[in-house]
Design an enzyme around this catalytic site. Sequence first.
Site, PDB file in Angstrom:
ATOM      1  N   ASN A  34       5.205  16.148  30.773  1.00 59.25           N
ATOM      2  CA  ASN A  34       5.797  16.432  30.571  1.00 59.25           C
ATOM      3  C   ASN A  34       5.866  17.274  29.065  1.00 59.25           C
ATOM      4  O   ASN A  34       4.953  16.802  28.083  1.00 59.25           O
ATOM      5  CB  ASN A  34       6.748  15.211  30.391  1.00 59.25           C
ATOM      6  CG  ASN A  34       7.636  14.824  31.421  1.00 59.25           C
ATOM      7  OD1 ASN A  34       7.536  15.377  32.454  1.00 59.25           O
ATOM      8  ND2 ASN A  34       8.842  14.031  31.338  1.00 59.25           N
ATOM      9  N   ILE A  35       6.572  18.360  28.523  1.00 56.82           N
ATOM     10  CA  ILE A  35       6.290  18.992  27.444  1.00 56.82           C
ATOM     11  C   ILE A  35       7.212  18.472  26.413  1.00 56.82           C
ATOM     12  O   ILE A  35       8.118  17.815  26.149  1.00 56.82           O
ATOM     13  CB  ILE A  35       6.969  20.486  28.111  1.00 56.82           C
ATOM     14  CG1 ILE A  35       5.624  21.084  28.871  1.00 56.82           C
ATOM     15  CG2 ILE A  35       7.257  21.195  26.062  1.00 56.82           C
ATOM     16  CD1 ILE A  35       6.695  22.473  28.618  1.00 56.82           C
TER      17      ILE A  35
END
Length: 219
Positions: A34-35
Amino acid sequence: LIAFFKPKPLAGRRVLMTAGPTYEPLDPVRGITNISSGKMGYALARALRHAGAEVQLVSGPVALPAPAGVERIGVMTAAEMHLAVMQRVAHADVFIGVAAVADYRPDDAAEHKIKKTGEAPVIRLARNPDILADVASLPAAPFCVGFAAESRDLESYARGKLEAKRLKLVVGNLVQDGMGGDTNRVVLFDAAGDHPLPAASKDEVAAGIVAHLARMLDA
Ligand code: CTP
Ligand code: CA
């Protein structure tokens, strides 16, 4: 910031928290993630420490130094983060899930690098455990705080998480307001209502979250 928190409103409180992304390997050189820069979680860890709390920070891979005075436990996957949290949660008064945990992992990570072939592979995914929900449903659960980063309908999704995971507080933000940068704009959702904090640096936002948390713990 240290002077701001005299006297220390969280002295004697033990806080366990997660931050950063998780990384779920597909093979030895690739994975899904995930960012998350980890900046909001690390700013919160610093603010909690400045407020006098004893802080353990279970962190996914980020490019940030461990905050001074905070015990950092480094992990990669959601499964490792879940284990690291469960091993420590019995000692915590407060649990704060800031991490952007991958909801799914590749079902069957390859032992060796996947080679390029004519046909595009299909990746099967398996569900990861929900760390925050698992902590909040423990019989002797600590005071549980969640984060909700949404791209739309912030209030309804954040309130949904507050109820579904049985949390005391959810810190919500729109991803377009916070992601990657040094500033953020959040709304605190609890049983008493919605509390928007002014847009500010992540350090100032963290101080606002800590002040609200301290008031709730003292109430
Ligand atoms: N969280 C967690 N473990 C997971 C997923 C989420 O501990 N496997 C925590 C996050 O750290 C955050 C909160 O749960 O504090 C909300 O995460 P979020 O991804 O917004 O919610 P989900 O329940 O995963 O729902 P969705 O991704 O569908 O919005
Ligand atoms: Ca999720």
